[in-house]
Design a protein around this motif. Structure first.
Motif, PDB file in Angstrom:
ATOM      1  N   SER A  38     -33.077 -31.483  -6.709  1.00 44.53           N
ATOM      2  CA  SER A  38     -33.842 -30.787  -7.742  1.00 44.53           C
ATOM      3  C   SER A  38     -34.219 -29.398  -7.247  1.00 44.53           C
ATOM      4  CB  SER A  38     -35.085 -31.601  -8.073  1.00 44.53           C
ATOM      5  OG  SER A  38     -35.917 -30.891  -8.953  1.00 44.53           O
ATOM      6  N   GLU A  39     -34.109 -28.410  -8.134  1.00 44.98           N
ATOM      7  CA  GLU A  39     -34.377 -27.026  -7.709  1.00 44.98           C
ATOM      8  C   GLU A  39     -35.890 -26.797  -7.576  1.00 44.98           C
ATOM      9  OE1 GLU A  39     -31.462 -26.367  -7.151  1.00 44.98           O
ATOM     10  OE2 GLU A  39     -30.458 -27.468  -8.754  1.00 44.98           O
ATOM     11  N   ASN A  40     -36.247 -26.122  -6.489  1.00 50.42           N
ATOM     12  CA  ASN A  40     -37.643 -25.788  -6.197  1.00 50.42           C
ATOM     13  C   ASN A  40     -37.799 -24.263  -6.284  1.00 50.42           C
ATOM     14  OD1 ASN A  40     -40.150 -25.277  -5.020  1.00 50.42           O
ATOM     15  ND2 ASN A  40     -39.963 -26.982  -3.574  1.00 50.42           N
ATOM     16  N   PHE A  41     -38.694 -23.807  -7.171  1.00 48.56           N
ATOM     17  CA  PHE A  41     -38.864 -22.358  -7.403  1.00 48.56           C
ATOM     18  C   PHE A  41     -39.996 -21.769  -6.568  1.00 48.56           C
ATOM     19  CE2 PHE A  41     -37.489 -23.084 -12.122  1.00 48.56           C
ATOM     20  CZ  PHE A  41     -36.176 -23.268 -11.707  1.00 48.56           C
ATOM     21  N   ASN A  42     -40.608 -22.592  -5.719  1.00 53.56           N
ATOM     22  CA  ASN A  42     -41.843 -22.170  -5.050  1.00 53.56           C
ATOM     23  C   ASN A  42     -41.573 -21.544  -3.687  1.00 53.56           C
ATOM     24  OD1 ASN A  42     -44.270 -22.326  -3.400  1.00 53.56           O
ATOM     25  ND2 ASN A  42     -45.163 -23.303  -5.203  1.00 53.56           N
ATOM     26  N   PRO A  43     -41.816 -20.238  -3.538  1.00 53.84           N
ATOM     27  CA  PRO A  43     -41.523 -19.562  -2.271  1.00 53.84           C
ATOM     28  C   PRO A  43     -42.353 -20.084  -1.100  1.00 53.84           C
ATOM     29  CG  PRO A  43     -42.557 -18.035  -3.839  1.00 53.84           C
ATOM     30  CD  PRO A  43     -42.341 -19.325  -4.558  1.00 53.84           C
ATOM     31  N   ASP A  44     -43.552 -20.588  -1.375  1.00 56.44           N
ATOM     32  CA  ASP A  44     -44.367 -21.112  -0.279  1.00 56.44           C
ATOM     33  C   ASP A  44     -43.752 -22.380   0.311  1.00 56.44           C
ATOM     34  OD1 ASP A  44     -46.165 -19.093  -0.665  1.00 56.44           O
ATOM     35  OD2 ASP A  44     -47.436 -20.265  -2.029  1.00 56.44           O
ATOM     36  N   GLN A  45     -43.002 -23.095  -0.507  1.00 54.99           N
ATOM     37  CA  GLN A  45     -42.421 -24.360  -0.031  1.00 54.99           C
ATOM     38  C   GLN A  45     -41.018 -24.197   0.546  1.00 54.99           C
ATOM     39  OE1 GLN A  45     -42.703 -27.633  -2.750  1.00 54.99           O
ATOM     40  NE2 GLN A  45     -44.932 -27.511  -2.884  1.00 54.99           N
ATOM     41  N   VAL A  46     -40.210 -23.336  -0.082  1.00 59.38           N
ATOM     42  CA  VAL A  46     -38.809 -23.251   0.361  1.00 59.38           C
ATOM     43  C   VAL A  46     -38.428 -21.869   0.898  1.00 59.38           C
ATOM     44  CG1 VAL A  46     -38.011 -25.110  -1.144  1.00 59.38           C
ATOM     45  CG2 VAL A  46     -38.014 -22.751  -2.006  1.00 59.38           C
ATOM     46  N   GLY A  47     -39.394 -20.953   0.915  1.00 52.83           N
ATOM     47  CA  GLY A  47     -39.096 -19.585   1.358  1.00 52.83           C
ATOM     48  C   GLY A  47     -38.686 -18.707   0.192  1.00 52.83           C
ATOM     49  N   ALA A  48     -38.913 -17.409   0.357  1.00 51.53           N
ATOM     50  CA  ALA A  48     -38.705 -16.470  -0.747  1.00 51.53           C
ATOM     51  C   ALA A  48     -37.240 -16.443  -1.212  1.00 51.53           C
ATOM     52  CB  ALA A  48     -39.150 -15.076  -0.321  1.00 51.53           C
ATOM     53  N   GLU A  49     -36.336 -16.457  -0.254  1.00 55.31           N
ATOM     54  CA  GLU A  49     -34.922 -16.312  -0.600  1.00 55.31           C
ATOM     55  C   GLU A  49     -34.409 -17.516  -1.394  1.00 55.31           C
ATOM     56  OE1 GLU A  49     -30.818 -15.440   1.769  1.00 55.31           O
ATOM     57  OE2 GLU A  49     -32.694 -15.014   2.830  1.00 55.31           O
ATOM     58  N   ALA A  50     -34.733 -18.724  -0.892  1.00 55.99           N
ATOM     59  CA  ALA A  50     -34.272 -19.937  -1.572  1.00 55.99           C
ATOM     60  C   ALA A  50     -34.927 -20.065  -2.951  1.00 55.99           C
ATOM     61  CB  ALA A  50     -34.587 -21.162  -0.723  1.00 55.99           C
ATOM     62  N   ALA A  51     -36.200 -19.698  -3.041  1.00 56.49           N
ATOM     63  CA  ALA A  51     -36.895 -19.789  -4.328  1.00 56.49           C
ATOM     64  C   ALA A  51     -36.234 -18.873  -5.351  1.00 56.49           C
ATOM     65  CB  ALA A  51     -38.366 -19.438  -4.162  1.00 56.49           C
ATOM     66  N   LEU A  52     -35.956 -17.638  -4.928  1.00 54.28           N
ATOM     67  CA  LEU A  52     -35.289 -16.694  -5.831  1.00 54.28           C
ATOM     68  C   LEU A  52     -33.921 -17.223  -6.220  1.00 54.28           C
ATOM     69  CD1 LEU A  52     -35.049 -13.946  -7.268  1.00 54.28           C
ATOM     70  CD2 LEU A  52     -34.243 -12.968  -5.099  1.00 54.28           C
ATOM     71  N   HIS A  53     -33.180 -17.722  -5.240  1.00 55.00           N
ATOM     72  CA  HIS A  53     -31.838 -18.248  -5.504  1.00 55.00           C
ATOM     73  C   HIS A  53     -31.891 -19.397  -6.517  1.00 55.00           C
ATOM     74  CE1 HIS A  53     -27.661 -19.188  -4.767  1.00 55.00           C
ATOM     75  NE2 HIS A  53     -27.986 -20.448  -4.522  1.00 55.00           N
ATOM     76  N   ASN A  54     -32.865 -20.277  -6.372  1.00 65.36           N
ATOM     77  CA  ASN A  54     -32.986 -21.418  -7.293  1.00 65.36           C
ATOM     78  C   ASN A  54     -33.364 -20.971  -8.699  1.00 65.36           C
ATOM     79  OD1 ASN A  54     -32.319 -23.201  -5.261  1.00 65.36           O
ATOM     80  ND2 ASN A  54     -34.461 -23.637  -4.711  1.00 65.36           N
ATOM     81  N   ARG A  55     -34.222 -19.968  -8.766  1.00 67.67           N
ATOM     82  CA  ARG A  55     -34.607 -19.450 -10.090  1.00 67.67           C
ATOM     83  C   ARG A  55     -33.407 -18.766 -10.737  1.00 67.67           C
ATOM     84  NH1 ARG A  55     -39.543 -15.712  -9.132  1.00 67.67           N
ATOM     85  NH2 ARG A  55     -40.254 -16.228 -11.236  1.00 67.67           N
ATOM     86  N   GLN A  56     -32.650 -18.030  -9.930  1.00 67.14           N
ATOM     87  CA  GLN A  56     -31.440 -17.382 -10.460  1.00 67.14           C
ATOM     88  C   GLN A  56     -30.456 -18.426 -10.993  1.00 67.14           C
ATOM     89  OE1 GLN A  56     -30.272 -15.145  -6.997  1.00 67.14           O
ATOM     90  NE2 GLN A  56     -31.301 -13.277  -7.688  1.00 67.14           N
TER      91      GLN A  56
END
Ligand SMILES: [Ca+2]
Ligand SMILES: [Ca+2]
Ligand SMILES: [Ca+2]
Length: 559
Positions: free
Chosen positions: A348-366
């Motif tokens: 499941s995609e996680n959009f939260n930068p505090d949990q997965v880091g800024a880069e992964a969060a942005l990537h998931n939102r994209q």
């Protein structure tokens, strides 16, 4: 950016040393930046409030006040039209930095300007924009008083000029504008630069403030009406052909179309099924899928809009007419940690930068946005609507902090996706206190309309004038706002008429791209009403869209 206050104090000391030894250093003095505004007088578009007045050149006396608003060196501006402060430097000078100092004390109703803008001019009449600066600290933040500089620094921010070596702006006049919200307090403005023309000093081309006009950027849309097709307990979100017809066409008392009306329709939704979540924040993958199904289903909103357009086209002898459609992109909010598995990899995609880091969060939102855009593309072309044109996509979030750590990269990414289809434009309707409402180009939006928010709040009478002025200042359009209460409540009808009249007074009726928030069904209701006053709301709106509306007297509510 400047190193804020300390850097400036050091520079001031340096300048003072030069001034104390005049003969030997006279040559260098002209090449050392100094505060050109020091001790200068200036012109206000409106004087500070009489309770917190300007005792005389407070903004240029070099004194920074403690963060207590009762200190007489502060000056307070109360609400109303965006203020302008104009400095005449007495001669053409080379300007390389401007900074304006404000305070915020929420407990005292003192808030930062949302936006401070900086301009230069040769003649004090025609202005070229140096920069717009948003507050970096949220408004309404509780806690003790804070201070903030709004800064333009040529070395860090560059100049709006084709010469890449440009290092300063060559001009005689400087203008600083700041928006207001309740109280606005400031104590000092500095304009740094040098006398005469420095190397690489450039003239900034003046611009005529002007609304975003309907045209290429809006895909030809002049008047974009918002229809909410999310979930409602009473089924209001379901837009059948008969409900749509009074929007895309002007209908007579019998409901028969006699002319085209809104040329663009924006479909957007807020609540998810059962009202459980919100497309602006908490909606999940399953909700996004539901929204696409309800919009594109066999009996969905697009089919009904297409049928409505075809039927009206037949009746008006214009069967090839196409309604221009804009569709929302739900907001993939960073608070969402378990959105759903968009790409089918079992995670499941996680959009939260505090949990997965800024880069992964942005990537998931994209990933989510990209999936959604693909779905829109596929479903749209599969349906083959005869009388619709997909003109663009709409960004649902109504404010955007600028900067790589905020939504700016996601919005620019989405802008690229929208523009990869050359026929589409990117639409946005920021609220009155939104960040980034001036940053159309930076964020990658094409068609932007500013919300005055006058209809919903008891704002000052000048709010519409202010919103119209800001829209021209930023080169964007205006949102018209009303809802069902215009048909039932005299005070609200008065505000509706104020928006209509404002369109004549401030020129947005005929010259601006406009979006129209109308609650859910306020215009449908008025079109069907047998009460002549209520029906006249519909007629006025039609005349407004056609540019033929004549100002009405605003009726005072019965006490
Ligand atoms: Ca001062
Ligand atoms: Ca004062
Ligand atoms: Ca996944």
């Amino acid at each position: 950016m400047f190193t804020k206050k300390n850097g400036f104090i050091l520079t001031i000391i340096a300048v003072m040393l030069f001034t104390l030894t005049p003969s030997a250093l006279a040559q260098e003095e002209t090449e050392t930046p100094r505060n050109l505004a020091a001790e200068l007088s200036y012109q206000y578009s409106a004087a500070p409030n009489e309770s917190y007045p300007d005792s005389g050149n407070e903004l240029t006396d070099g004194v920074y006040e403690p963060l207590e608003y009762v200190n007489p060196g502060w000056q307070g501006h109360l609400r109303g039209i965006t203020r302008e402060v104009v400095f005449d430097l007495q001669d053409f000078k080379s300007i390389n930095a401007i900074k304006a100092h404000f305070m915020q004390d929420s407990n005292a109703g003192i808030f930062y300007p949302v936006t401070v803008s900086m301009y230069v001019s040769d003649d004090g009449q025609n202005w070229g924009t140096l920069a717009h600066r948003n507050t970096q600290i949220p408004l309404w933040e509780p806690g003790p008083a804070t201070e903030q500089f709004y800064i333009w620094d040529a070395a860090a921010d560059g100049l709006p000029h084709p010469n890449k070596n440009a290092s300063s702006a060559y001009a005689r006049y400087v203008k600083i504008t700041f928006t207001t919200q309740t109280w606005t307090f400031l104590d000092e403005i500095e304009i740094w630069g040098m006398d005469g023309k420095a190397k690489h000093a450039v003239r900034i081309k003046p611009e005529e403030p002007a609304y975003l006009e309907p045209g290429k950027d809006t895909n030809g849309i002049r008047d974009l009406v918002l229809l909410y097709n999310g979930w409602y307990p009473n089924g209001e979100g379901i837009w059948t052909k008969d409900k749509i017809i009074p929007y895309i066409s002007y209908v007579d008392q019998q409901g028969e179309p006699t002319d085209w009306f809104y040329d663009g329709v924006l479909y957007l939704g807020l609540l998810t099924p059962g009202g459980e979540r919100n497309f602006g924040s908490t909606a999940l993958f399953e909700d996004w899928q539901w929204y696409l199904d309800t919009t594109f289903g066999a009996d969905g909103d697009m089919k009904h809009l297409n049928d409505a357009t075809a039927e009206v086209g037949q009746k008006l002898g214009d069967p090839k007419h196409r309604t221009k459609v804009v569709l929302m992109i739900p907001n993939p909010d960073t608070a969402t940690t378990d959105f759903g598995d968009v790409d089918g990899d079992g995670i499941s995609e996680n959009f939260n930068p505090d949990q997965v880091g800024a880069e992964a969060a942005l990537h998931n939102r994209q990933k989510a946005v990209s999936w959604y855009m693909d779905q829109v593309k596929q479903r749209w072309s599969a349906a083959g609507y005869s009388n619709l044109e997909l003109s663009g996509m709409y960004w649902l979030a109504e404010s955007a902090w600028l900067g790589e750590q905020f939504d700016e990269p996601l919005i620019r990414y989405t802008s690229d996706l929208v523009h990869s289809n050359h026929k589409q434009k990117f639409f946005w309707i920021p609220h009155f206190y939104a960040n980034g409402s001036f940053a159309k180009e930076q964020l990658g939006f094409d068609a932007v309309a500013l919300q005055p928010n006058h209809f919903f709040n008891e704002t000052e009478a000048t709010r519409l004038e202010d919103a119209a002025g800001l829209a021209r200042q930023y080169g964007i359009g205006v949102e018209f706002e009303t809802d069902e209460r215009m048909n039932t409540d005299q005070e609200m009808r008065k505000r509706f008429i104020e928006y209509l009249n404002g369109g004549v007074d401030y020129g947005y009726m005929t010259r601006a791209f406009k979006a129209y928030y109308q609650g859910n069904t306020s215009l449908l209701d008025s079109s069907r009403s047998s009460d002549p006053i209520v029906r006249s709301n519909y007629d006025f709106m039609y005349q407004f869209v056609k540019g033929t509306y004549v100002k009405q007297t605003v009726p005072d509510p019965v006490e």
